[in-house]
Write a protein that holds these residues in place. Structure first.
Motif, PDB file in Angstrom:
ATOM      1  N   LYS A   1       0.180   4.126   7.905  1.00 31.35           N
ATOM      2  CA  LYS A   1       0.176   5.103   9.001  1.00 31.35           C
ATOM      3  C   LYS A   1      -1.200   5.160   9.672  1.00 31.35           C
ATOM      4  O   LYS A   1      -1.306   5.090  10.904  1.00 31.35           O
ATOM      5  CB  LYS A   1       0.553   6.491   8.467  1.00 31.35           C
ATOM      6  CG  LYS A   1       0.519   7.584   9.526  1.00 31.35           C
ATOM      7  CD  LYS A   1       0.858   8.939   8.926  1.00 31.35           C
ATOM      8  CE  LYS A   1      -0.285   9.471   8.072  1.00 31.35           C
ATOM      9  NZ  LYS A   1      -0.032  10.842   7.581  1.00 31.35           N
ATOM     10  N   HIS A   2      -2.258   5.262   8.869  1.00 30.84           N
ATOM     11  CA  HIS A   2      -3.596   5.385   9.450  1.00 30.84           C
ATOM     12  C   HIS A   2      -4.057   4.080  10.091  1.00 30.84           C
ATOM     13  O   HIS A   2      -4.764   4.094  11.105  1.00 30.84           O
ATOM     14  CB  HIS A   2      -4.598   5.830   8.386  1.00 30.84           C
ATOM     15  CG  HIS A   2      -4.334   7.204   7.847  1.00 30.84           C
ATOM     16  ND1 HIS A   2      -4.160   8.295   8.662  1.00 30.84           N
ATOM     17  CD2 HIS A   2      -4.210   7.666   6.564  1.00 30.84           C
ATOM     18  CE1 HIS A   2      -3.931   9.375   7.911  1.00 30.84           C
ATOM     19  NE2 HIS A   2      -3.957   9.010   6.649  1.00 30.84           N
ATOM     20  N   LEU A   3      -3.673   2.952   9.509  1.00 29.90           N
ATOM     21  CA  LEU A   3      -4.053   1.666  10.086  1.00 29.90           C
ATOM     22  C   LEU A   3      -3.295   1.355  11.372  1.00 29.90           C
ATOM     23  O   LEU A   3      -3.728   0.510  12.160  1.00 29.90           O
ATOM     24  CB  LEU A   3      -3.813   0.541   9.079  1.00 29.90           C
ATOM     25  CG  LEU A   3      -4.721   0.486   7.852  1.00 29.90           C
ATOM     26  CD1 LEU A   3      -4.278  -0.635   6.913  1.00 29.90           C
ATOM     27  CD2 LEU A   3      -6.186   0.296   8.259  1.00 29.90           C
TER      28      LEU A   3
ATOM     29  N   THR B   1       4.826  -3.892   2.880  1.00 27.19           N
ATOM     30  CA  THR B   1       5.601  -3.104   1.929  1.00 27.19           C
ATOM     31  C   THR B   1       4.809  -1.850   1.596  1.00 27.19           C
ATOM     32  O   THR B   1       3.605  -1.927   1.306  1.00 27.19           O
ATOM     33  CB  THR B   1       5.874  -3.882   0.633  1.00 27.19           C
ATOM     34  OG1 THR B   1       6.541  -5.105   0.951  1.00 27.19           O
ATOM     35  CG2 THR B   1       6.735  -3.070  -0.324  1.00 27.19           C
ATOM     36  N   VAL B   2       5.467  -0.702   1.655  1.00 33.21           N
ATOM     37  CA  VAL B   2       4.812   0.561   1.316  1.00 33.21           C
ATOM     38  C   VAL B   2       5.677   1.336   0.331  1.00 33.21           C
ATOM     39  O   VAL B   2       6.873   1.076   0.186  1.00 33.21           O
ATOM     40  CB  VAL B   2       4.548   1.424   2.567  1.00 33.21           C
ATOM     41  CG1 VAL B   2       3.576   0.729   3.514  1.00 33.21           C
ATOM     42  CG2 VAL B   2       5.834   1.786   3.284  1.00 33.21           C
TER      43      VAL B   2
ATOM     44  N   SER C   1      -4.163   8.840   1.134  1.00 39.41           N
ATOM     45  CA  SER C   1      -3.514   7.541   0.914  1.00 39.41           C
ATOM     46  C   SER C   1      -3.936   6.867  -0.386  1.00 39.41           C
ATOM     47  O   SER C   1      -3.562   5.722  -0.645  1.00 39.41           O
ATOM     48  CB  SER C   1      -3.827   6.596   2.085  1.00 39.41           C
ATOM     49  OG  SER C   1      -5.221   6.357   2.208  1.00 39.41           O
ATOM     50  N   ASP C   2      -4.718   7.562  -1.230  1.00 35.70           N
ATOM     51  CA  ASP C   2      -5.303   6.943  -2.415  1.00 35.70           C
ATOM     52  C   ASP C   2      -4.262   6.611  -3.472  1.00 35.70           C
ATOM     53  O   ASP C   2      -3.359   7.404  -3.753  1.00 35.70           O
ATOM     54  CB  ASP C   2      -6.319   7.896  -3.061  1.00 35.70           C
ATOM     55  CG  ASP C   2      -7.395   8.343  -2.093  1.00 35.70           C
ATOM     56  OD1 ASP C   2      -8.091   7.478  -1.555  1.00 35.70           O
ATOM     57  OD2 ASP C   2      -7.524   9.569  -1.875  1.00 35.70           O
TER      58      ASP C   2
ATOM     59  N   ALA D   1       0.840  -1.194   0.000  1.00 38.59           N
ATOM     60  CA  ALA D   1       0.000   0.000   0.000  1.00 38.59           C
ATOM     61  C   ALA D   1       0.876   1.245   0.000  1.00 38.59           C
ATOM     62  O   ALA D   1       2.094   1.176   0.198  1.00 38.59           O
ATOM     63  CB  ALA D   1      -0.911   0.018   1.226  1.00 38.59           C
ATOM     64  N   GLN D   2       0.246   2.383  -0.197  1.00 36.98           N
ATOM     65  CA  GLN D   2       0.922   3.659  -0.041  1.00 36.98           C
ATOM     66  C   GLN D   2       1.214   3.870   1.448  1.00 36.98           C
ATOM     67  O   GLN D   2       0.471   3.407   2.301  1.00 36.98           O
ATOM     68  CB  GLN D   2       0.040   4.787  -0.595  1.00 36.98           C
ATOM     69  CG  GLN D   2       0.780   6.045  -0.991  1.00 36.98           C
ATOM     70  CD  GLN D   2       1.021   7.004   0.169  1.00 36.98           C
ATOM     71  OE1 GLN D   2       0.318   6.955   1.172  1.00 36.98           O
ATOM     72  NE2 GLN D   2       2.012   7.879   0.029  1.00 36.98           N
TER      73      GLN D   2
END
Length: 319
Positions: free
Chosen positions: A140-142, A167-168, A194-195, A134-135
């Motif tokens: 961060k938000h999760l 992995t980000v 985060s889109d 993900a980005q």
């Protein structure tokens, strides 16, 4: 189910109406259900019995529709790659739908952004064998308590370790899987900060996440970086990226194409400009809502996450 305009969940929506099954209760973290009465809680309950359908698209790409955000599925010798993971309580029907495609194992998951209706299945899919990409703002938000306002009014607790992307990336990332190339690109803040889009290049299929809602008013998460101008900017980027032959998977709604992207952009621009004009005149939100700036779209577009009044309130907040 409440059929009035003020209802947060209506008859035509991202999940089918139904009660919360005992199995779904076992699948969902208890902290998610500690807050009651709102749109998010209703979504958890209804996703438990939502029908999930499989639509074959092009080459080796399919899409699962019906329980939260749309899930793209890429199959092949490397195992299944998924884009998005729906709502946690939808696990039984999502799992059955995946098995109906073929028996290949699940090996990779990409999140288009951090919201619960796109990352809810992260933990069980990771346990099934998927690595998660993900980005960086999604992780961060999760990773912490995240409060979302608007008509959600919900505080999401930190996700379990197994649900976090391993992995980000920041802006762009390329994947090679199942004889296909996937180009991932981060939008400027739009629906959230985060889109990302996922372009299956050989098949020419674009998964936009929630930067595109096909004939539904979008939720705009100001709490984590979204804005009406950013949502429109992302819509413009999507239009510029596709051709008339591109298949477009929205975050919510039916699979579409370039004409649907253009319509989405035009609706958002029209309503934003009307609401901005009213706000410049000093009109309070109640009067702007009463003026029904989206009147010619409301009957069709106001039936998912956002009824017309809630969407006008979101636009008013950002102009």
């Amino acid at each position: 189910m409440d059929s009035q305009e003020g209802s947060n969940i209506s008859r035509r929506q991202f999940v089918t109406a139904g009660g919360l099954t005992a199995a779904a209760v076992c699948l969902a973290p208890g902290s998610l259900f500690a807050q009651t009465g709102g749109l998010v809680e209703s979504a958890f309950k209804e996703a438990a019995t939502a029908k999930v359908t499989v639509q074959t698209l092009r080459r080796n790409v399919s899409v699962l529709l019906g329980a939260g955000g749309n899930i793209a599925v890429l199959t092949g010798p490397d195992g299944k790659l998924l884009v998005d993971a729906a709502i946690v309580t939808a696990r039984p029907n999502v799992s059955s739908a995946l098995a109906s495609i073929n028996a290949q194992p699940i090996k990779q998951l990409v999140n288009t952004h951090w919201h619960f209706d796109h990352t809810g299945g992260n933990e069980w899919l990771h346990a099934a064998g998927a690595s998660i990409l993900a980005q960086e703002n999604t992780r961060k938000h999760l990773s912490r308590d995240t409060r979302v306002g608007g008509n959600w009014q919900y505080t999401f607790p930190p996700a379990p370790a197994g649900a976090l992307p391993s992995t980000v990336f920041q802006e762009e990332h390329t994947l090679h899987c199942n004889n296909s190339t996937l180009e991932l690109k981060h939008y400027l803040p739009a629906h959230t900060d985060s889109d990302i889009s996922v372009h299956f290049t050989e098949a020419d299929i674009l998964h936009t996440g929630d930067t595109f809602w096909n004939r539904d008013y979008p939720f705009i998460d100001y709490s984590t970086g979204g804005s009406i101008d950013g949502q429109i900017r992302a819509a413009e980027a999507n239009i510029a990226k596709v051709t008339d032959k591109t298949i477009v998977i929205p975050g919510h709604g039916a699979v579409g194409g370039k004409a649907d992207l253009i319509l989405f952009r035009d609706v958002l621009v029209e309503i934003r400009d009307k609401v901005a004009a009213f706000k410049r005149q000093g009109k309070p939100l109640s009067e702007v809502v009463a003026a029904k700036p989206g009147a010619r779209y409301d009957a069709e577009w106001g039936n998912l996450f956002q009824n017309p009044s809630d969407f006008v309130a979101l636009v008013y907040q950002g102009v």
